[in-house]
Motif scaffolding. Structure first.
Motif, mmCIF file in Angstrom:
data_model
loop_
_atom_site.group_PDB
_atom_site.id
_atom_site.type_symbol
_atom_site.label_atom_id
_atom_site.label_comp_id
_atom_site.label_asym_id
_atom_site.label_seq_id
_atom_site.Cartn_x
_atom_site.Cartn_y
_atom_site.Cartn_z
ATOM 1 N N LEU A 210 37.131 11.713 23.696
ATOM 2 C CA LEU A 210 36.948 11.512 24.978
ATOM 3 C C LEU A 210 35.372 10.819 25.217
ATOM 4 O O LEU A 210 35.241 9.745 26.002
ATOM 5 C CB LEU A 210 37.182 12.857 25.926
ATOM 6 C CG LEU A 210 38.537 13.125 26.410
ATOM 7 C CD1 LEU A 210 38.542 14.221 27.135
ATOM 8 C CD2 LEU A 210 39.477 12.013 26.563
ATOM 9 N N PHE A 211 34.553 11.436 24.572
ATOM 10 C CA PHE A 211 33.247 10.852 24.655
ATOM 11 C C PHE A 211 33.237 9.387 24.289
ATOM 12 O O PHE A 211 32.511 8.695 24.736
ATOM 13 C CB PHE A 211 32.129 11.920 24.114
ATOM 14 C CG PHE A 211 30.679 11.604 23.970
ATOM 15 C CD1 PHE A 211 29.882 11.647 25.191
ATOM 16 C CD2 PHE A 211 30.219 10.788 22.957
ATOM 17 C CE1 PHE A 211 28.728 11.074 25.133
ATOM 18 C CE2 PHE A 211 28.794 10.760 23.002
ATOM 19 C CZ PHE A 211 28.184 10.597 24.182
ATOM 20 N N ALA B 294 34.953 7.007 26.353
ATOM 21 C CA ALA B 294 33.837 6.639 27.634
ATOM 22 C C ALA B 294 32.656 5.786 27.164
ATOM 23 O O ALA B 294 32.383 4.733 28.146
ATOM 24 C CB ALA B 294 33.317 8.103 28.276
ATOM 25 N N VAL C 41 34.409 2.244 26.960
ATOM 26 C CA VAL C 41 34.602 1.586 28.207
ATOM 27 C C VAL C 41 33.336 1.055 28.858
ATOM 28 O O VAL C 41 33.085 -0.076 29.535
ATOM 29 C CB VAL C 41 35.454 2.670 28.932
ATOM 30 C CG1 VAL C 41 35.514 2.022 30.411
ATOM 31 C CG2 VAL C 41 36.895 2.601 28.215
ATOM 32 N N ARG C 42 32.504 2.129 28.823
ATOM 33 C CA ARG C 42 31.303 1.554 29.468
ATOM 34 C C ARG C 42 30.459 0.613 28.923
ATOM 35 O O ARG C 42 29.889 -0.315 29.695
ATOM 36 C CB ARG C 42 30.310 2.857 29.638
ATOM 37 C CG ARG C 42 29.002 3.007 30.367
ATOM 38 C CD ARG C 42 28.309 4.026 30.542
ATOM 39 N NE ARG C 42 27.118 3.948 31.282
ATOM 40 C CZ ARG C 42 26.107 4.907 31.522
ATOM 41 N NH1 ARG C 42 26.166 5.872 30.984
ATOM 42 N NH2 ARG C 42 25.174 4.710 32.350
#
Length: 234
Positions: A176-177, A180, A183-184
């Protein structure tokens, strides 16, 4: 001194038989909870110092008193009577040879199933010669818990499951990290506009103006040395 010693001896001889009987004991091992796995076996040892013992019962008592097996003692002869039909062929009894005074037996329960989980205790039947009747005295008992897996194996599996769950949770959080962050970074690339290169302005070059020669016409001024030249007048 001798008179006092004899008085003690006579006092012991005159002591009621009930008081002496109260010193007789019954015991059972193991006294703690015994955990075993399915289709395995366990042993229960019952002993007593009672005299004039007529027999001993093995009971189970979680769901009411139920007789499992009875050993009849008659002049040194031991007769086994398995009362619980589901224990037929699964109980083996051995006499304890180390006991010199009293009696002792070891019950081996084999091929245990989950339904055999219970509290097992012994009841010794003896004849009270003072009262002239038959009495019983029971031991504390042993709790036997039958499980599908061995307790150590169960603990090991629980530990492995805990480690697996921890690793899985850590991996999920790491994924998940990373997602993220990706995506960022993509959003940042969409919004990013590279700055244009600022070139230094060129210095203004000086403008060179070529002066033009102008002819001033002075109608009354004679610029020629020739007196016959009239261009100045015209």
């Amino acid at each position: 001194m001798k008179a006092h010693w004899w008085s003690c001896v006579l006092g012991l001889l005159c002591m009621p038989a009930e008081v002496i009987l109260s010193t007789w004991t019954v015991s059972q091992e193991p006294m703690s909870i015994s955990q075993v796995r399915v289709n395995s076996s366990t042993k229960i040892t019952c002993s007593t110092s009672l005299s004039e013992t007529m027999g001993v019962y093995l009971h189970r008592g979680f769901h009411g008193k139920k007789d499992v097996v009875f050993l009849a003692l008659d002049k040194g002869q031991v007769t086994q009577d398995t009362i619980a039909k589901n224990f037929e062929g699964r109980i083996h009894i051995a006499k304890e040879q180390q006991i010199t005074e009293g009696h002792g037996f070891t019950w081996e329960l084999s091929l245990l199933g989950l339904e055999d989980t219970d509290w097992y205790y012994c009841s010794w039947v003896y004849f009270n010669s003072v009262k002239g009747n038959q009495e019983t005295r029971s031991s504390t008992g042993t709790i036997i818990i039958v499980r599908e897996r061995d307790p150590q194996e169960q603990c090991r599996i629980h530990t492995e499951n805990l480690i697996f769950m921890s690793v899985t949770a850590f991996t999920a959080i790491l994924i998940l990290f990373i997602g993220a962050v990706i995506v960022r970074s993509k959003r940042f690339k969409k919004k990013f506009r590279p700055a244009r290169e600022v070139r230094p302005s060129r210095p203004n070059r000086p403008q060179h103006v070529c002066p033009h020669q102008t002819v001033q016409h002075c109608p009354y001024l004679i610029t020629s040395a020739n007196p016959l030249d009239f261009r100045g007048i015209l």
